[in-house]
Design a protein around this motif. Structure first.
Motif, PDB file in Angstrom:
ATOM      1  N   ARG A   5      -4.614 -11.282  -2.764  1.00 57.93           N
ATOM      2  CA  ARG A   5      -5.302 -10.373  -1.836  1.00 57.93           C
ATOM      3  C   ARG A   5      -6.053  -9.324  -2.629  1.00 57.93           C
ATOM      4  O   ARG A   5      -5.456  -8.579  -3.399  1.00 57.93           O
ATOM      5  N   THR A   6      -7.378  -9.238  -2.400  1.00 58.65           N
ATOM      6  CA  THR A   6      -8.188  -8.406  -3.287  1.00 58.65           C
ATOM      7  C   THR A   6      -7.953  -6.905  -3.073  1.00 58.65           C
ATOM      8  O   THR A   6      -8.234  -6.107  -3.959  1.00 58.65           O
ATOM      9  N   ASP A   7      -7.425  -6.533  -1.865  1.00 59.42           N
ATOM     10  CA  ASP A   7      -7.167  -5.098  -1.651  1.00 59.42           C
ATOM     11  C   ASP A   7      -5.795  -4.685  -2.187  1.00 59.42           C
ATOM     12  O   ASP A   7      -5.435  -3.514  -2.124  1.00 59.42           O
ATOM     13  N   ASP A   8      -5.024  -5.646  -2.746  1.00 61.57           N
ATOM     14  CA  ASP A   8      -3.747  -5.295  -3.365  1.00 61.57           C
ATOM     15  C   ASP A   8      -3.925  -5.055  -4.864  1.00 61.57           C
ATOM     16  O   ASP A   8      -3.275  -5.681  -5.708  1.00 61.57           O
ATOM     17  N   ASN A   9      -4.831  -4.180  -5.235  1.00 62.50           N
ATOM     18  CA  ASN A   9      -4.952  -3.742  -6.632  1.00 62.50           C
ATOM     19  C   ASN A   9      -4.675  -2.243  -6.661  1.00 62.50           C
ATOM     20  O   ASN A   9      -4.829  -1.567  -5.633  1.00 62.50           O
ATOM     21  N   GLU A  10      -4.280  -1.730  -7.830  1.00 59.27           N
ATOM     22  CA  GLU A  10      -3.733  -0.379  -7.887  1.00 59.27           C
ATOM     23  C   GLU A  10      -4.654   0.682  -7.270  1.00 59.27           C
ATOM     24  O   GLU A  10      -4.216   1.533  -6.495  1.00 59.27           O
ATOM     25  N   GLU A  11      -5.934   0.589  -7.585  1.00 56.89           N
ATOM     26  CA  GLU A  11      -6.874   1.613  -7.106  1.00 56.89           C
ATOM     27  C   GLU A  11      -6.979   1.590  -5.569  1.00 56.89           C
ATOM     28  O   GLU A  11      -6.904   2.632  -4.905  1.00 56.89           O
ATOM     29  N   THR A  12      -7.136   0.384  -5.007  1.00 58.51           N
ATOM     30  CA  THR A  12      -7.285   0.279  -3.551  1.00 58.51           C
ATOM     31  C   THR A  12      -5.970   0.584  -2.839  1.00 58.51           C
ATOM     32  O   THR A  12      -5.967   1.190  -1.755  1.00 58.51           O
ATOM     33  N   ILE A  13      -4.852   0.211  -3.464  1.00 61.04           N
ATOM     34  CA  ILE A  13      -3.550   0.522  -2.851  1.00 61.04           C
ATOM     35  C   ILE A  13      -3.407   2.038  -2.691  1.00 61.04           C
ATOM     36  O   ILE A  13      -2.994   2.530  -1.639  1.00 61.04           O
ATOM     37  N   LYS A  14      -3.776   2.793  -3.740  1.00 63.65           N
ATOM     38  CA  LYS A  14      -3.658   4.268  -3.667  1.00 63.65           C
ATOM     39  C   LYS A  14      -4.475   4.802  -2.496  1.00 63.65           C
ATOM     40  O   LYS A  14      -4.033   5.673  -1.752  1.00 63.65           O
TER      41      LYS A  14
END
Ligand code: AMP
Length: 190
Positions: A135-144
């Protein structure tokens, strides 16, 4: 009819627990995140609009979400056993629209189940999910960003549902089985 809002921050286990409730009670499932991801996959206009927001970790505008909600709900027909709303509502206008949409049909939300999970655990789970699911929105920046959006726009719904008298708090940290049991002991009372 047991219409249930399963509520919590990204990574709190809404999807996992929804699957278990669906299996136990024969409920329908509306995951607005899944609806949007399928629109993106099919390359629809809504999908294109949604992708821009999702990639930035922002919420899709309320009008768009509210528009799709009624048609997805009505797709379960009139005599269903209840639907789990997973990832909706995420703002107070969405909660008000859900209440109205259901009231128009003589229905209501029977319970809002809040899965409470500490922030460091959410981050760990989402990073892991990103590695496993892609899932592309499960990266550290977007998660924050998504967690900030949760705190500012979505968490106020806890007070809103307390005032409605249907809020149930569940400790969402620990054994999956224990969490499911805590939820079902509330749902059995409905
Ligand atoms: P989810 O799978 O529920 O974590 O949703 C993934 C993304 O879809 C969110 O970060 C939002 O960008 C969007 N989304 C899902 N449900 C909603 C909603 N009820 N309102 C606004 N945006 C939503």
């Amino acid at each position: 009819m047991k219409n249930i809002v399963i509520f919590g921050a990204p990574g709190s286990g809404k999807g996992t627990q929804s699957d278990r409730l669906i299996a136990k009670y024969g409920l329908g499932h509306i995951s607005t995140g899944d609806v949007l991801r399928s629109e993106i996959k099919n390359g629809t206009e809504l999908g294109k609009t949604a992708k821009a927001y999702i990639d930035k970790g922002q919420l899709i505008p309320d009008e768009l979400m509210i528009d799709i909600l009624a048609s997805v709900y009505d797709s379960f027909g009139k005599d269903h056993k209840g639907v789990i709303f997973d990832g909706f509502p995420r703002t107070i206008p969405q909660a008000e629209a859900l209440k109205q949409m259901l009231a128009d049909r003589g229905h209501c939300v029977a319970a809002m189940i809040e899965l409470d999970v500490p922030e460091d655990e959410l981050m760990k789970r989402l990073i892991l999910r990103g590695q496993e699911s892609g899932r592309t929105d499960d990266n550290e920046e977007t998660i924050k960003k998504r967690l900030n959006v949760y705190h500012s726009q979505t968490a106020p719904l806890i007070e809103w549902y307390k005032k409605e008298g249907i809020h149930h708090h569940i400790n969402g940290l620990g054994e999956l089985e224990r969490i499911t049991k805590d939820i079902t002991s509330e749902v059995d009372k409905l």
